[in-house]
Design a protein around this motif. Structure first.
Motif, PDB file in Angstrom:
ATOM      1  N   GLU A 107      -1.113  -5.454   2.355  1.00  0.00           N
ATOM      2  CA  GLU A 107      -0.713  -4.190   2.965  1.00  0.00           C
ATOM      3  C   GLU A 107      -1.769  -3.811   3.986  1.00  0.00           C
ATOM      4  O   GLU A 107      -2.963  -3.749   3.669  1.00  0.00           O
ATOM      5  CB  GLU A 107      -0.602  -3.106   1.891  1.00  0.00           C
ATOM      6  CG  GLU A 107      -0.288  -1.720   2.407  1.00  0.00           C
ATOM      7  CD  GLU A 107       1.188  -1.507   2.677  1.00  0.00           C
ATOM      8  OE1 GLU A 107       1.998  -2.196   2.038  1.00  0.00           O
ATOM      9  OE2 GLU A 107       1.519  -0.661   3.522  1.00  0.00           O
ATOM     10  N   VAL A 108      -1.329  -3.582   5.203  1.00  0.00           N
ATOM     11  CA  VAL A 108      -2.216  -3.093   6.255  1.00  0.00           C
ATOM     12  C   VAL A 108      -1.669  -1.754   6.710  1.00  0.00           C
ATOM     13  O   VAL A 108      -0.488  -1.649   7.060  1.00  0.00           O
ATOM     14  CB  VAL A 108      -2.286  -4.067   7.447  1.00  0.00           C
ATOM     15  CG1 VAL A 108      -3.230  -3.510   8.517  1.00  0.00           C
ATOM     16  CG2 VAL A 108      -2.760  -5.440   6.993  1.00  0.00           C
ATOM     17  N   THR A 109      -2.509  -0.755   6.683  1.00  0.00           N
ATOM     18  CA  THR A 109      -2.050   0.582   7.039  1.00  0.00           C
ATOM     19  C   THR A 109      -3.138   1.313   7.808  1.00  0.00           C
ATOM     20  O   THR A 109      -4.269   0.847   7.885  1.00  0.00           O
ATOM     21  CB  THR A 109      -1.667   1.374   5.771  1.00  0.00           C
ATOM     22  OG1 THR A 109      -0.994   2.572   6.138  1.00  0.00           O
ATOM     23  CG2 THR A 109      -2.901   1.723   4.964  1.00  0.00           C
ATOM     24  N   GLU A 110      -2.783   2.419   8.368  1.00  0.00           N
ATOM     25  CA  GLU A 110      -3.747   3.215   9.115  1.00  0.00           C
ATOM     26  C   GLU A 110      -4.265   4.360   8.259  1.00  0.00           C
ATOM     27  O   GLU A 110      -3.551   4.877   7.393  1.00  0.00           O
ATOM     28  CB  GLU A 110      -3.110   3.742  10.397  1.00  0.00           C
ATOM     29  CG  GLU A 110      -2.778   2.640  11.394  1.00  0.00           C
ATOM     30  CD  GLU A 110      -2.355   3.173  12.735  1.00  0.00           C
ATOM     31  OE1 GLU A 110      -2.349   2.387  13.709  1.00  0.00           O
ATOM     32  OE2 GLU A 110      -2.011   4.369  12.819  1.00  0.00           O
ATOM     33  N   MET A 111      -5.493   4.733   8.542  1.00  0.00           N
ATOM     34  CA  MET A 111      -6.117   5.839   7.836  1.00  0.00           C
ATOM     35  C   MET A 111      -5.199   7.057   7.824  1.00  0.00           C
ATOM     36  O   MET A 111      -4.597   7.393   8.839  1.00  0.00           O
ATOM     37  CB  MET A 111      -7.444   6.181   8.524  1.00  0.00           C
ATOM     38  CG  MET A 111      -8.244   7.259   7.842  1.00  0.00           C
ATOM     39  SD  MET A 111      -9.859   7.460   8.605  1.00  0.00           S
ATOM     40  CE  MET A 111      -9.403   8.005  10.234  1.00  0.00           C
ATOM     41  N   GLY A 112      -5.101   7.681   6.657  1.00  0.00           N
ATOM     42  CA  GLY A 112      -4.278   8.872   6.534  1.00  0.00           C
ATOM     43  C   GLY A 112      -2.888   8.617   5.986  1.00  0.00           C
ATOM     44  O   GLY A 112      -2.217   9.547   5.538  1.00  0.00           O
TER      45      GLY A 112
END
Lengths: 114, 111
Positions: A11-16
């Protein structure tokens, strides 16, 4: 038996953003564990359930982390909001009857928070 | 606080040699378990030794437990390249609670 199943594997996601990790324990096992592994901290126990009830959540880093086990065959670990320092491999493990017995680990979810 | 502490942190040996890893702990235990982790995989249980046992064997694995010294050792005999992995000890206290992993030993077996 397929063993402990975890999703997603990566899983790659952005902060927040909110992240939800899923785990299906081995059928018949009544204890479930969530771990986090990093190079710096090694393998840390976050929380464990016995008969679907959270027994010890003292390892949960902060309120951004929450875990549920609505039934014997499914558990989720949620991070909201996610931060870059949450990047790690998260493992789910299950065992029969409490902590003292051997644990069977899933393949892990590699989480990257950008 | 860390319960199990493996020693050494890293070990490199030739195929065919024996590998010995040690684990020390601080408080009384119900049992001690050894696990293996291949790169990118989950941990796999190898062997469990109870506090009233002193030695246990499983194939090429031999585990000893010395409760007076609060230490355990894992011996892998006639090592193979496929034994390359990280090895962790985990202790369980007398109440069957507090399942704690040590930092692990990285074993490299060179062909």
């Amino acid at each position: 038996d397929a063993g402990v199943i975890q999703s997603p594997r990566h899983e790659v996601t952005e902060m927040g953003q909110e992240v939800t990790l899923r785990c299906k324990p081995i059928s018949g096992h009544n204890s479930l564990f969530w771990y986090r592994q990093t190079m710096m901290r090694g393998l840390e126990l976050l929380i464990y359930f016995n008969n679907n009830v959270p027994i010890d959540d003292s390892g949960m880093p902060e309120d951004r982390f929450s875990a549920k086990m609505p039934n014997a065959s499914f558990s989720t670990l949620k991070i909201q909001p996610s931060e870059p320092r949450d990047s790690a491999v998260y493992f789910c493990a299950s065992s029969f009857s409490r902590q003292g017995n051997e644990q069977f680990f899933g393949p892990g979810t590699r989480l990257t928070v950008l | 606080s860390q319960q199990g502490e493996e020693d050494p942190q890293a070990l490199s040996i030739q195929e065919g040699e024996n590998a010995t890893m040690n684990c020390s702990y601080k408080t009384s235990i119900n049992n001690l378990q050894w696990y293996r982790q291949n790169s990118g995989r989950g941990l796999v249980h190898l062997i469990l030794i109870r506090s009233n046992e002193r030695e246990k064997h499983s194939g090429r694995l031999r585990v000893t437990l010395d409760t007076s010294k609060k230490s355990s050792s894992l011996l892998i005999t006639a090592s193979r390249a496929a034994d390359t992995a990280s090895y962790f000890c985990a202790t369980v206290d007398n109440y069957g609670q507090n399942f704690v992993f040590g930092p692990g030993t990285r074993l490299s077996v060179l062909p």
